[in-house]
Design a protein around this motif. Structure first.
Motif, PDB file in Angstrom:
ATOM      1  N   ILE A  39      -2.541 -13.543   1.973  1.00 41.89           N
ATOM      2  CA  ILE A  39      -2.212 -14.234   1.824  1.00 41.89           C
ATOM      3  C   ILE A  39      -0.309 -13.318   1.758  1.00 41.89           C
ATOM      4  N   LYS A  55       2.697 -14.731   5.930  1.00 41.30           N
ATOM      5  CA  LYS A  55       1.452 -15.276   7.131  1.00 41.30           C
ATOM      6  C   LYS A  55      -0.085 -14.688   6.380  1.00 41.30           C
ATOM      7  N   HIS A  56      -0.812 -16.351   7.192  1.00 38.85           N
ATOM      8  CA  HIS A  56      -2.549 -15.640   6.417  1.00 38.85           C
ATOM      9  C   HIS A  56      -3.458 -15.516   6.572  1.00 38.85           C
ATOM     10  N   VAL A  57      -3.673 -13.887   6.435  1.00 33.22           N
ATOM     11  CA  VAL A  57      -4.707 -13.237   7.226  1.00 33.22           C
ATOM     12  C   VAL A  57      -6.480 -13.659   6.461  1.00 33.22           C
ATOM     13  N   GLU A  58      -7.181 -13.597   7.696  1.00 35.32           N
ATOM     14  CA  GLU A  58      -8.500 -14.210   7.361  1.00 35.32           C
ATOM     15  C   GLU A  58      -9.357 -12.198   7.768  1.00 35.32           C
ATOM     16  N   LEU A  59      -9.879 -11.806   6.882  1.00 30.25           N
ATOM     17  CA  LEU A  59     -10.786 -10.711   7.385  1.00 30.25           C
ATOM     18  C   LEU A  59     -12.259 -10.546   6.665  1.00 30.25           C
ATOM     19  N   VAL A  60     -13.014  -9.974   7.557  1.00 28.26           N
ATOM     20  CA  VAL A  60     -14.947  -9.792   6.687  1.00 28.26           C
ATOM     21  C   VAL A  60     -14.455  -8.319   6.938  1.00 28.26           C
ATOM     22  N   VAL A  61     -15.379  -7.938   5.438  1.00 27.76           N
ATOM     23  CA  VAL A  61     -15.478  -6.374   4.778  1.00 27.76           C
ATOM     24  C   VAL A  61     -16.953  -6.143   4.228  1.00 27.76           C
ATOM     25  N   GLN A 108      -8.748 -13.946   2.350  1.00 28.38           N
ATOM     26  CA  GLN A 108      -7.684 -14.115   2.920  1.00 28.38           C
ATOM     27  C   GLN A 108      -6.925 -13.502   2.174  1.00 28.38           C
ATOM     28  N   ARG A 161      -0.966 -12.316  -1.980  1.00 24.62           N
ATOM     29  CA  ARG A 161      -2.662 -12.577  -2.975  1.00 24.62           C
ATOM     30  C   ARG A 161      -3.187 -12.142  -2.180  1.00 24.62           C
ATOM     31  N   LEU A 183      -0.951  -5.098   5.584  1.00 30.16           N
ATOM     32  CA  LEU A 183      -0.841  -6.102   6.027  1.00 30.16           C
ATOM     33  C   LEU A 183       0.384  -6.703   5.703  1.00 30.16           C
TER      34      LEU A 183
END
Lengths: 93, 93
Positions: free
Chosen positions: A8, A42-48, A6, A77, A68
């Motif tokens: 932020i 903003k709150h960004v979720e992602l998979v790497v 995540q 963070r 981002l």
């Protein structure tokens, strides 16, 4: 292995936050005059998908800086969550 | 006492997330083709002045439902952080 993150992204302290001010403006009319210091980000979720967690974290850090967030006005963070189960090994155990 | 909260508002799973898709679309050109499942939501920070932490949490929950999110398409979760030091008692210790 796949790692979930995540990111932020929030405006740096001291900068005017119009969304936060708009929310604060509507609080008294809704009976919540005891709430304050509203800041919206903003709150960004992602998979790497990476070899090691360190490589994944370093990539997400670069993504947060270059894609981002706007480093001039925003700080970010990174919150790392547990690695996702690998579907290739799901039947083995 | 003042309590600080973070409310994370995200689109419900299955709903199209145009912001997330836009970010995903730019990943290959930036050399990060191994990143996926990008979802963008809102991150709201706020401070609530309440008698007890339970009262503060319950108020933030109501605020998240009625003001900060659209319950039809969005879900939220509340993260409570440590109570802020009370400035009235700052000089005593």
């Amino acid at each position: 292995m796949k790692y979930q993150f995540q990111v932020i992204v929030s405006l740096k302290p001291g900068l005017l936050d119009p969304q936060g001010k708009a929310i604060e403006g509507s609080l008294p009319a809704m009976g919540w005059a005891n709430a304050s210091n509203v800041r919206v980000g903003k709150h960004v979720e992602l998979v790497v998908d990476a070899e090691t967690e360190a490589a994944a974290v370093s990539q997400v850090d670069e993504m947060a800086q270059r894609l981002l967030s706007n480093p001039v006005i925003e700080s970010y963070r990174i919150v790392s969550t547990a690695p996702l189960p690998d579907p290739r090994f799901e039947d083995v155990s």
